[in-house]
Design a protein around this motif. Structure first.
Motif, PDB file in Angstrom:
ATOM      1  N   TYR A  62       0.814  -1.224   0.000  1.00  0.00           N
ATOM      2  CA  TYR A  62       0.000   0.000   0.000  1.00  0.00           C
ATOM      3  C   TYR A  62       0.844   1.269   0.000  1.00  0.00           C
ATOM      4  O   TYR A  62       0.331   2.372  -0.180  1.00  0.00           O
ATOM      5  N   GLU A  65       0.659   4.130  -3.008  1.00  0.00           N
ATOM      6  CA  GLU A  65      -0.526   4.996  -3.018  1.00  0.00           C
ATOM      7  C   GLU A  65      -0.539   5.934  -1.821  1.00  0.00           C
ATOM      8  O   GLU A  65      -1.025   7.064  -1.923  1.00  0.00           O
ATOM      9  N   LEU A  69      -1.103   9.951  -1.951  1.00  0.00           N
ATOM     10  CA  LEU A  69      -2.145  10.599  -1.158  1.00  0.00           C
ATOM     11  C   LEU A  69      -1.567  11.620  -0.175  1.00  0.00           C
ATOM     12  O   LEU A  69      -2.259  12.575   0.210  1.00  0.00           O
ATOM     13  N   THR A 191     -10.460  -2.788   8.290  1.00  0.00           N
ATOM     14  CA  THR A 191     -10.631  -2.221   6.952  1.00  0.00           C
ATOM     15  C   THR A 191     -10.893  -3.292   5.900  1.00  0.00           C
ATOM     16  O   THR A 191     -11.631  -3.052   4.935  1.00  0.00           O
ATOM     17  N   SER A 213      -5.496  -0.473  -2.221  1.00  0.00           N
ATOM     18  CA  SER A 213      -5.983   0.899  -2.324  1.00  0.00           C
ATOM     19  C   SER A 213      -6.810   1.276  -1.095  1.00  0.00           C
ATOM     20  O   SER A 213      -6.667   2.379  -0.559  1.00  0.00           O
ATOM     21  N   GLN A 217      -5.749   4.242   1.514  1.00  0.00           N
ATOM     22  CA  GLN A 217      -6.632   5.364   1.845  1.00  0.00           C
ATOM     23  C   GLN A 217      -6.838   5.474   3.351  1.00  0.00           C
ATOM     24  O   GLN A 217      -6.891   6.577   3.899  1.00  0.00           O
ATOM     25  N   LYS A 218      -6.948   4.326   4.012  1.00  0.00           N
ATOM     26  CA  LYS A 218      -7.106   4.333   5.482  1.00  0.00           C
ATOM     27  C   LYS A 218      -5.847   4.862   6.146  1.00  0.00           C
ATOM     28  O   LYS A 218      -5.914   5.713   7.056  1.00  0.00           O
ATOM     29  N   ALA A 221      -5.467   8.629   5.495  1.00  0.00           N
ATOM     30  CA  ALA A 221      -6.447   9.402   6.258  1.00  0.00           C
ATOM     31  C   ALA A 221      -6.023   9.546   7.714  1.00  0.00           C
ATOM     32  O   ALA A 221      -6.130  10.642   8.307  1.00  0.00           O
TER      33      ALA A 221
END
Length: 230
Positions: A62, A65, A69, A191, A213, A217-218, A221
């Motif tokens: 991960y 990404e 982000l 998640t 993905s 994102q988790k 964030a």
């Protein structure tokens, strides 16, 4: 003469007792293939906060990404390794990487390797894992991430039996980090646990791109929220 023999016996017993902790530490269980993968971007730039992700191949998956982000918010580095937190070599790897740069945030995870160690051994080793991170980055804010489940290769809807051990390891880690008021929690297990589609057709351990993905994102964030809370 009897006193002399008694003295010798006591000396031997004391030496044996003193050696016992060392003998326990000598139990190192490793995999047939061990690896470590480090990536450090923007090493000559200090305009943004620097974040280190410590984990395994899930973290490595991960990571790209997360970097995208977090663009414009922080520089994100990674230390991905097969070392279990029960292996003293992990602390050495952490110390080496942290000796190069100052990190503002350390997001750490370890639970999918070291199956030869019991959960009791995992529990005993976890505080030293956190201590090694604190020693290398004494001013960094810390965030622990739970380990993700493993599914069977044949059917992603069926959880691999090791997932029960992952749940236990996650609980052990969570129980400890909640006693440390300054460590935040990133629940990556939650998640993906209800999303077998993230793994369908894969190897059961590593999610497909849609799963990576969701994890990215988790993570991004949670890191963004931590940065904004400063």
């Amino acid at each position: 003469m009897k006193l002399k023999k008694l003295s010798v016996i006591l000396t031997v017993l004391l030496l044996f007792a003193a050696a016992m902790p060392l003998m326990a530490q000598d139990k190192i269980i490793r995999e047939d293939i061990e690896w470590v993968d480090v990536y450090m971007p923007n090493t000559n730039n200090g305009a943004l906060p620097r974040i280190l992700l410590i984990g395994n191949s899930i973290t490595r998956g991960y990571y790209p990404e997360v970097v995208k982000l977090m663009d414009g918010k922080a520089y994100v580095a990674r230390l991905s390794t097969s070392k279990s937190l029960c292996d003293p070599a992990l602390a050495k790897e952490i110390a080496l990487i942290m000796s190069y740069y100052k990190f503002d945030i350390v997001h750490f995870n370890n639970g999918l390797h070291g199956w030869g160690y019991t959960e009791d051994e995992y529990k005993k080793a976890f505080p030293a894992f956190v201590k090694a991170i604190r020693k290398g980055a004494p001013k960094a804010r810390l965030m622990w991430a739970s380990s993700t489940p493993i599914r069977t290769y044949a059917d992603a809807k069926i959880l691999d039996p090791r997932t029960d051990r992952i749940r236990e390891r996650n609980k052990i880690a969570l129980d400890y980090v909640t006693t440390q008021k300054d460590i935040k929690v990133d629940d990556l297990f939650a998640t993906v646990i209800d999303h077998p589609e993230y793994y369908r057709g894969g190897d059961g351990t590593h999610p497909l791109q849609n799963g990576f993905s969701a994890l990215a994102q988790k993570v991004a964030a949670e890191l963004s929220a931590l940065l904004e809370s400063k």
